[in-house]
Design a protein around this motif. Sequence first.
Motif, mmCIF file in Angstrom:
data_model
loop_
_atom_site.group_PDB
_atom_site.id
_atom_site.type_symbol
_atom_site.label_atom_id
_atom_site.label_comp_id
_atom_site.label_asym_id
_atom_site.label_seq_id
_atom_site.Cartn_x
_atom_site.Cartn_y
_atom_site.Cartn_z
ATOM 1 N N MET A 131 4.687 -15.150 -6.010
ATOM 2 C CA MET A 131 5.355 -14.027 -5.243
ATOM 3 C C MET A 131 4.723 -12.502 -5.874
ATOM 4 S SD MET A 131 6.596 -14.845 -2.574
ATOM 5 C CE MET A 131 7.488 -13.039 -1.972
ATOM 6 N N GLN A 132 4.706 -12.358 -6.996
ATOM 7 C CA GLN A 132 4.383 -11.319 -7.701
ATOM 8 C C GLN A 132 2.983 -10.933 -7.534
ATOM 9 O OE1 GLN A 132 6.589 -9.407 -9.699
ATOM 10 N NE2 GLN A 132 4.827 -7.991 -9.417
ATOM 11 N N LEU A 133 2.076 -11.806 -7.322
ATOM 12 C CA LEU A 133 0.871 -11.553 -6.686
ATOM 13 C C LEU A 133 0.702 -10.995 -5.358
ATOM 14 C CD1 LEU A 133 -1.111 -14.501 -8.442
ATOM 15 C CD2 LEU A 133 -1.453 -12.015 -8.920
ATOM 16 N N PHE A 134 1.479 -11.672 -4.550
ATOM 17 C CA PHE A 134 1.660 -11.320 -3.127
ATOM 18 C C PHE A 134 2.250 -9.843 -3.123
ATOM 19 C CE2 PHE A 134 4.340 -11.120 0.837
ATOM 20 C CZ PHE A 134 3.159 -11.153 1.733
ATOM 21 N N PHE A 135 3.195 -9.492 -3.731
ATOM 22 C CA PHE A 135 3.844 -8.073 -3.716
ATOM 23 C C PHE A 135 2.827 -7.057 -4.266
ATOM 24 C CE2 PHE A 135 8.577 -9.532 -4.311
ATOM 25 C CZ PHE A 135 8.630 -10.051 -2.810
ATOM 26 N N ASP A 136 2.019 -7.683 -5.180
ATOM 27 C CA ASP A 136 1.105 -6.568 -6.008
ATOM 28 C C ASP A 136 -0.193 -6.103 -4.745
ATOM 29 O OD1 ASP A 136 2.269 -6.586 -8.435
ATOM 30 O OD2 ASP A 136 1.024 -8.098 -9.235
ATOM 31 N N GLN A 189 -0.480 -2.421 -2.989
ATOM 32 C CA GLN A 189 -1.902 -1.756 -3.232
ATOM 33 C C GLN A 189 -2.173 -1.002 -1.685
ATOM 34 O OE1 GLN A 189 -4.581 -4.535 -4.435
ATOM 35 N NE2 GLN A 189 -3.772 -4.689 -6.490
ATOM 36 N N THR A 190 -1.670 -1.439 -0.690
ATOM 37 C CA THR A 190 -1.980 -0.658 0.681
ATOM 38 C C THR A 190 -1.342 0.744 0.755
ATOM 39 O OG1 THR A 190 0.420 -1.458 1.651
ATOM 40 C CG2 THR A 190 -1.606 -2.941 1.818
ATOM 41 N N GLY A 191 -0.513 1.030 -0.022
ATOM 42 C CA GLY A 191 0.041 2.411 -0.182
ATOM 43 C C GLY A 191 1.097 2.482 0.938
ATOM 44 N N LYS A 192 1.580 1.692 1.582
ATOM 45 C CA LYS A 192 2.645 1.813 2.479
ATOM 46 C C LYS A 192 3.929 1.073 2.233
ATOM 47 C CE LYS A 192 -0.878 1.918 6.285
ATOM 48 N NZ LYS A 192 -1.382 1.410 7.343
ATOM 49 N N ILE A 193 3.814 0.248 1.256
ATOM 50 C CA ILE A 193 5.013 -0.624 0.859
ATOM 51 C C ILE A 193 5.164 -0.347 -0.889
ATOM 52 C CG2 ILE A 193 5.781 -3.230 0.430
ATOM 53 C CD1 ILE A 193 4.023 -3.714 2.696
ATOM 54 N N TYR A 194 6.610 -0.051 -1.051
ATOM 55 C CA TYR A 194 7.010 -0.033 -2.438
ATOM 56 C C TYR A 194 7.808 -1.182 -2.767
ATOM 57 C CZ TYR A 194 9.983 1.488 -6.389
ATOM 58 O OH TYR A 194 10.384 1.701 -7.592
ATOM 59 N N ILE A 195 7.509 -1.753 -3.943
ATOM 60 C CA ILE A 195 8.302 -3.057 -4.228
ATOM 61 C C ILE A 195 9.101 -2.680 -5.488
ATOM 62 C CG2 ILE A 195 7.887 -5.324 -5.509
ATOM 63 C CD1 ILE A 195 6.466 -4.983 -2.858
ATOM 64 N N SER A 196 10.321 -2.818 -5.265
ATOM 65 C CA SER A 196 11.525 -2.642 -6.206
ATOM 66 C C SER A 196 11.195 -3.425 -7.365
ATOM 67 C CB SER A 196 12.889 -2.681 -5.712
ATOM 68 O OG SER A 196 13.870 -2.791 -6.655
ATOM 69 N N ARG A 197 10.863 -3.342 -8.531
ATOM 70 C CA ARG A 197 10.467 -4.131 -9.585
ATOM 71 C C ARG A 197 11.903 -4.517 -10.442
ATOM 72 N NH1 ARG A 197 5.371 -5.841 -8.396
ATOM 73 N NH2 ARG A 197 4.224 -4.038 -7.792
ATOM 74 N N ILE A 207 10.539 -3.000 -0.536
ATOM 75 C CA ILE A 207 11.053 -4.853 -0.680
ATOM 76 C C ILE A 207 11.724 -4.878 -2.069
ATOM 77 C CG2 ILE A 207 10.064 -6.866 -1.088
ATOM 78 C CD1 ILE A 207 7.728 -6.119 0.931
ATOM 79 N N HIS A 208 12.817 -5.580 -1.875
ATOM 80 C CA HIS A 208 13.695 -5.780 -2.914
ATOM 81 C C HIS A 208 14.147 -7.062 -2.990
ATOM 82 C CE1 HIS A 208 16.666 -4.924 -6.370
ATOM 83 N NE2 HIS A 208 17.562 -5.596 -5.611
ATOM 84 N N SER A 209 13.819 -7.645 -4.424
ATOM 85 C CA SER A 209 14.251 -9.104 -4.399
ATOM 86 C C SER A 209 15.774 -9.038 -5.512
ATOM 87 C CB SER A 209 13.296 -9.803 -5.137
ATOM 88 O OG SER A 209 13.555 -11.315 -5.158
#
Length: 156
Positions: free
Chosen positions: A13-18, A22-30, A3-5
């Motif tokens: 949204m930051q809390l939602f992305f965090d 944590q599921t380990g299946k999703i990478y958030i581009s910070r 996920i990239h914004s």
Amino acid sequence: LVIHSRRVVNKRMQLFFDQLEQTGKIYISRKLFPQNHMSELVASADFGLAPYRQTPDGPWTGKNILHIGHSSGKVAYYALCGLPIIARDLNVYRKVFAEYDCGRVYRNTQEIAGILQELEKNYDRHSKEARRLYIEKLNPIKGVNLFCDRVCKAIS
């Protein structure tokens, strides 16, 4: 899933992305990615996801979402890079995917796994159709040239 914004997200949204990360299946581009390198980022993916959903949060997420279609920069980048597209079930994407076999729509997220498997079976065809969509409908060059020609005629 990455996920990239394109902009810094708000705290909600930051809390939602965090939580997603944590599921380990999703990478958030910070980090914000330079716009002139966006096609490189998009091209590194296998599929493009356009999860547009109408929400009452603001003018960009209200009824505009129902009509975003061809003005979606996200979808244009996916098509430019030849990514098969998975989009929320909006009328515009049902029509586009009927004309260009470059993606599928989903009504609920549980359908996405099956759609991925279906698109994977004929990936090259869907990828070529995504490029055709870009070339025939989404590439802004023809429209920009037409606009410039009309402006030049109007001022001469």
